[in-house]
Design a protein around this motif. Structure first.
Motif, short mmCIF file in Angstrom:
data_model
loop_
_atom_site.label_atom_id
_atom_site.label_comp_id
_atom_site.label_asym_id
_atom_site.label_seq_id
_atom_site.Cartn_x
_atom_site.Cartn_y
_atom_site.Cartn_z
N ASN A 110 -13.77 69.02 -33.29
CA ASN A 110 -15.17 69.45 -33.39
C ASN A 110 -15.87 68.61 -34.45
OD1 ASN A 110 -14.43 71.50 -31.60
ND2 ASN A 110 -14.05 72.95 -33.27
N LEU A 111 -17.19 68.48 -34.32
CA LEU A 111 -17.93 67.72 -35.31
C LEU A 111 -19.37 68.22 -35.37
CD1 LEU A 111 -19.90 64.98 -33.99
CD2 LEU A 111 -17.83 65.27 -32.64
N THR A 112 -20.00 67.96 -36.52
CA THR A 112 -21.42 68.27 -36.69
C THR A 112 -22.10 67.08 -37.34
OG1 THR A 112 -20.91 70.62 -37.00
CG2 THR A 112 -23.10 69.86 -37.70
N VAL A 113 -23.24 66.71 -36.81
CA VAL A 113 -24.06 65.66 -37.41
C VAL A 113 -25.41 66.27 -37.77
CG1 VAL A 113 -22.87 63.82 -36.20
CG2 VAL A 113 -24.91 64.81 -35.20
N TYR A 114 -26.05 65.66 -38.77
CA TYR A 114 -27.24 66.26 -39.36
C TYR A 114 -28.42 65.31 -39.34
CZ TYR A 114 -23.66 69.45 -41.06
OH TYR A 114 -22.61 70.34 -41.14
N CYS A 115 -29.58 65.94 -39.32
CA CYS A 115 -30.85 65.21 -39.33
C CYS A 115 -31.75 65.95 -40.30
CB CYS A 115 -31.41 65.20 -37.91
SG CYS A 115 -33.03 64.46 -37.73
N ASN A 116 -32.09 65.32 -41.43
CA ASN A 116 -32.81 66.01 -42.50
C ASN A 116 -34.08 65.29 -42.90
OD1 ASN A 116 -30.83 68.14 -43.01
ND2 ASN A 116 -29.53 66.50 -43.73
N SER A 117 -35.06 66.08 -43.32
CA SER A 117 -36.32 65.51 -43.79
C SER A 117 -36.95 66.44 -44.81
CB SER A 117 -37.26 65.31 -42.61
OG SER A 117 -38.52 64.84 -43.05
N SER A 118 -37.85 65.91 -45.60
CA SER A 118 -38.65 66.74 -46.50
C SER A 118 -39.96 67.14 -45.83
CB SER A 118 -38.93 65.99 -47.81
OG SER A 118 -39.61 64.79 -47.54
N SER A 119 -40.19 66.60 -44.63
CA SER A 119 -41.42 66.87 -43.90
C SER A 119 -41.18 67.91 -42.81
CB SER A 119 -41.96 65.60 -43.26
OG SER A 119 -42.18 64.59 -44.22
N VAL A 120 -42.24 68.59 -42.43
CA VAL A 120 -42.18 69.54 -41.33
C VAL A 120 -42.57 68.82 -40.04
CG1 VAL A 120 -43.18 71.65 -40.35
CG2 VAL A 120 -42.74 71.49 -42.82
N ARG A 142 -38.25 74.00 -39.94
CA ARG A 142 -38.55 72.84 -39.06
C ARG A 142 -38.55 71.52 -39.82
NH1 ARG A 142 -43.62 73.20 -36.81
NH2 ARG A 142 -44.25 74.92 -38.13
N LYS A 143 -37.64 71.43 -40.80
CA LYS A 143 -37.49 70.17 -41.54
C LYS A 143 -36.15 69.50 -41.25
CE LYS A 143 -40.22 71.48 -45.59
NZ LYS A 143 -40.18 71.61 -47.07
N ASP A 144 -35.25 70.21 -40.59
CA ASP A 144 -33.92 69.66 -40.38
C ASP A 144 -33.34 70.18 -39.07
OD1 ASP A 144 -33.70 71.96 -42.71
OD2 ASP A 144 -32.24 72.22 -41.09
N SER A 145 -32.31 69.49 -38.62
CA SER A 145 -31.66 69.88 -37.38
C SER A 145 -30.20 69.46 -37.43
CB SER A 145 -32.36 69.22 -36.19
OG SER A 145 -31.78 69.61 -34.96
N SER A 146 -29.40 70.11 -36.62
CA SER A 146 -27.99 69.74 -36.54
C SER A 146 -27.55 69.72 -35.08
CB SER A 146 -27.11 70.73 -37.32
OG SER A 146 -27.20 72.02 -36.76
N LEU A 147 -26.53 68.90 -34.85
CA LEU A 147 -25.91 68.79 -33.53
C LEU A 147 -24.42 69.02 -33.72
CD1 LEU A 147 -25.25 67.86 -30.63
CD2 LEU A 147 -25.62 65.51 -31.40
N HIS A 148 -23.90 70.03 -33.05
CA HIS A 148 -22.47 70.35 -33.12
C HIS A 148 -21.84 70.08 -31.76
CE1 HIS A 148 -18.84 72.38 -34.58
NE2 HIS A 148 -18.78 72.95 -33.40
N ILE A 149 -20.74 69.34 -31.78
CA ILE A 149 -20.01 69.06 -30.54
C ILE A 149 -18.64 69.74 -30.63
CG2 ILE A 149 -19.07 67.31 -29.00
CD1 ILE A 149 -21.16 65.36 -29.99
N THR A 150 -18.34 70.51 -29.65
CA THR A 150 -17.06 71.21 -29.57
C THR A 150 -16.11 70.44 -28.67
OG1 THR A 150 -18.18 73.33 -29.84
CG2 THR A 150 -15.95 73.39 -28.97
N ALA A 151 -14.86 70.30 -29.13
CA ALA A 151 -13.83 69.62 -28.32
C ALA A 151 -14.34 68.30 -27.79
CB ALA A 151 -13.38 70.54 -27.19
N ALA A 152 -14.62 67.38 -28.70
CA ALA A 152 -15.22 66.10 -28.33
C ALA A 152 -14.35 65.35 -27.32
CB ALA A 152 -15.43 65.25 -29.59
N GLN A 153 -15.03 64.64 -26.44
CA GLN A 153 -14.40 63.83 -25.41
C GLN A 153 -14.78 62.37 -25.61
OE1 GLN A 153 -12.39 65.33 -22.98
NE2 GLN A 153 -12.69 67.12 -24.32
N PRO A 154 -13.97 61.42 -25.12
CA PRO A 154 -14.34 60.01 -25.26
C PRO A 154 -15.70 59.70 -24.67
CG PRO A 154 -12.04 60.18 -24.66
CD PRO A 154 -12.59 61.59 -24.61
N GLY A 155 -16.12 60.44 -23.67
CA GLY A 155 -17.43 60.23 -23.08
C GLY A 155 -18.58 60.61 -24.00
N ASP A 156 -18.28 61.29 -25.11
CA ASP A 156 -19.32 61.64 -26.08
C ASP A 156 -19.61 60.46 -27.02
OD1 ASP A 156 -17.81 64.91 -26.45
OD2 ASP A 156 -19.44 64.28 -25.11
#
Lengths: 114, 113
Positions: free
Chosen positions: A18-28, A69-83
């Motif tokens: 599993n993995l999580t990637v992040y997207c952060n900002s100080s702006s809305v 609404r300043k940040d977001s995350s993407l979590h992938i469960t059981a990653a596959q090579p196609g990801d």
């Protein structure tokens, strides 16, 4: 100037992890989009999140928009090579001339090893 | 349906030469965007058109870059003269009326020697 910072910049994992990637900002941002880009191709939209706290699921991918609404995350469960690919976030913002434009992060390059 | 079409897919040229990149947006889309992508700077918006009219060209790096959209189905991005620092992948994207999703072409990989 509106900026989006993505982390980590690079990620190499084994299939099934599993993995999580992040997207952060100080702006809305009024909305935020996630794209995946495969080598030699252009980015392809995965999802758009609009409401603070919103969670969207796309098969094994879970996207969350921060309450403010300043940040977001993407979590992938059981990653596959196609990801494997470059994951980009883009926020609906404005440039210096107050023209509406997408503000892009630099991306997270994900490699899923079989 | 055909997606966004870009040509050429690869271009290798020498410094000082003129380079013309071409884009055919998805039929019926009314907005077209030109981007440049590099490892260091990521995706940078160069210019975008709405109904064939340039709306925001603040991302065009300098006078050596110019873009045109003579009709709804064709756009060009020209670099004259080209320089090694222009080496990058150039993407074209289009958006349908009232929509938010940008549909990207496969890109043109430009190498200026």
């Amino acid at each position: 100037t509106q900026l989006l910072e993505q982390s980590p910049q690079f990620l190499s994992i084994q299939e099934g992890e599993n993995l999580t990637v992040y997207c952060n900002s100080s702006s809305v941002f009024s909305s935020l989009q996630w794209y995946r880009q495969e080598p030699g191709e252009g980015p392809v939209l995965l999802v758009t999140v609009v409401t603070g706290g919103e969670v969207k699921k796309l098969k094994r991918l879970t996207f969350q928009f921060g309450d403010a609404r300043k940040d977001s995350s993407l979590h992938i469960t059981a990653a596959q090579p196609g990801d494997t690919g470059l994951y980009l976030c883009a926020g609906d913002g404005f440039n210096a001339g107050n023209n509406r434009k997408l503000i892009w992060g630099l991306g997270t390059s994900l490699a899923v090893n079989p | 349906d055909a997606g966004v079409i870009q040509s050429p897919r690869h271009e290798v040229t020498e410094m000082g030469q003129e380079v013309t990149l071409r884009c055919k947006p998805i039929s019926g889309h009314n907005s077209l965007f030109w981007y440049r992508q590099t490892m260091m700077r990521g995706l940078e918006l160069l210019i975008y058109f709405n109904n064939n009219v340039p709306i925001d060209d603040s991302g065009m790096p300098e006078d050596r870059f110019s873009a045109k959209m003579p009709n709804a189905s064709f756009s060009t991005l020209k670099i004259q003269p080209s320089e090694p620092r222009d080496s990058a992948v150039y993407f074209c994207a289009s958006v349908g009326t009232g929509q938010e999703t940008q549909y990207f072409g496969p890109g043109t990989r430009l190498l200026v020697l």
